[in-house]
Design a protein around this motif. Structure first.
Motif, PDB file in Angstrom:
ATOM      1  N   ILE A 109       0.870  -1.173   0.000  1.00  0.00           N
ATOM      2  CA  ILE A 109       0.000   0.000   0.000  1.00  0.00           C
ATOM      3  C   ILE A 109       0.906   1.222   0.000  1.00  0.00           C
ATOM      4  O   ILE A 109       1.655   1.444   0.956  1.00  0.00           O
ATOM      5  N   PRO A 110       0.851   1.998  -1.070  1.00  0.00           N
ATOM      6  CA  PRO A 110       1.706   3.184  -1.139  1.00  0.00           C
ATOM      7  C   PRO A 110       1.345   4.182  -0.039  1.00  0.00           C
ATOM      8  O   PRO A 110       0.216   4.192   0.457  1.00  0.00           O
ATOM      9  N   PRO A 111       2.304   5.035   0.328  1.00  0.00           N
ATOM     10  CA  PRO A 111       2.007   6.051   1.336  1.00  0.00           C
ATOM     11  C   PRO A 111       0.911   7.000   0.852  1.00  0.00           C
ATOM     12  O   PRO A 111       0.695   7.157  -0.354  1.00  0.00           O
ATOM     13  N   LEU A 112       0.252   7.625   1.795  1.00  0.00           N
ATOM     14  CA  LEU A 112      -0.869   8.515   1.484  1.00  0.00           C
ATOM     15  C   LEU A 112      -0.468   9.625   0.523  1.00  0.00           C
ATOM     16  O   LEU A 112      -1.247   9.999  -0.351  1.00  0.00           O
ATOM     17  N   ARG A 113       0.764  10.124   0.627  1.00  0.00           N
ATOM     18  CA  ARG A 113       1.210  11.206  -0.264  1.00  0.00           C
ATOM     19  C   ARG A 113       1.233  10.769  -1.729  1.00  0.00           C
ATOM     20  O   ARG A 113       1.210  11.599  -2.623  1.00  0.00           O
ATOM     21  N   GLU A 114       1.256   9.456  -1.985  1.00  0.00           N
ATOM     22  CA  GLU A 114       1.207   8.937  -3.356  1.00  0.00           C
ATOM     23  C   GLU A 114      -0.212   8.532  -3.757  1.00  0.00           C
ATOM     24  O   GLU A 114      -0.417   8.037  -4.862  1.00  0.00           O
ATOM     25  N   ARG A 115      -1.163   8.729  -2.858  1.00  0.00           N
ATOM     26  CA  ARG A 115      -2.560   8.376  -3.137  1.00  0.00           C
ATOM     27  C   ARG A 115      -3.442   9.578  -2.841  1.00  0.00           C
ATOM     28  O   ARG A 115      -4.358   9.529  -2.035  1.00  0.00           O
TER      29      ARG A 115
END
Length: 186
Positions: A109-115
């Protein structure tokens, strides 16, 4: 401490240590028998616990603290970490055999900054939950949403949830956030 992790995961027998429950205690693996156990931050496990976890995965059995009698368990293990286990294996701080046992079906799960598309729906869900919990009717302003989208979220989803809760409880009109410093945005 390792002893606390061990007693929580594997349980203990009556009289296993000072302060122990007089009847002993089932560990989480026993409680999860025929079900699923979620191990968060598995990358933080000390080496002796890694060995014990590997035994559970390979032999499907545990031993309570203070016992030498194996107890069979049938559990599905879901493990999560924010650590780079491949790098930890190279550094010899995480067992390779445990990594390969846990890495059967990896989900990254990518970090929130990438989503970025997840930020506002998550924030609104957190705010809906808080409105219900505290009997409020707060909402995110457009300016607040812009600030949420611009921030890098080094603390990921947990930080987003904390910020939404802090702002909603404090009673701000918008969001307090700017490079880690509190700043009112209307």
């Amino acid at each position: 401490p390792s002893t606390l992790i061990e007693s929580e995961l594997f349980g203990y027998e009556r009289g296993a240590f000072t302060g122990a429950n007089k009847e002993g205690k089932m560990g989480l693996f026993e409680v999860a028998d025929k079900g699923t156990i979620f191990l968060d931050e598995v990358g933080e496990l000390p080496p002796d616990m890694q060995v014990k976890l590997l035994r559970v995965l390979q032999e499907q059995e545990i031993e309570r603290i203070g016992s030498n009698k194996p107890i069979k368990v049938d559990v599905r293990v879901i493990a999560a970490t924010n650590r780079n286990l491949l790098e930890m294996m190279r550094e010899k701080t995480f067992r390779a055999d445990l990594f390969y046992r846990l890495n059967v079906f990896p989900v990254t799960i990518p970090p929130l900054r990438e989503r970025k598309d997840d930020i506002i729906p998550l924030a609104e869900q957190f705010l809906t939950d808080l409105n219900h919990k505290y009997g409020m009717e707060k909402r995110l302003t457009d300016a607040a949403k812009d600030v949420l989208l611009e921030y890098r979220w080094p603390g990921n989803v947990r930080e987003l949830k904390n910020v939404v809760e802090r702002v909603s409880v404090v009673g701000a009109q918008g969001v307090y956030l700017s490079g880690g410093e509190a700043q009112r945005i209307a």
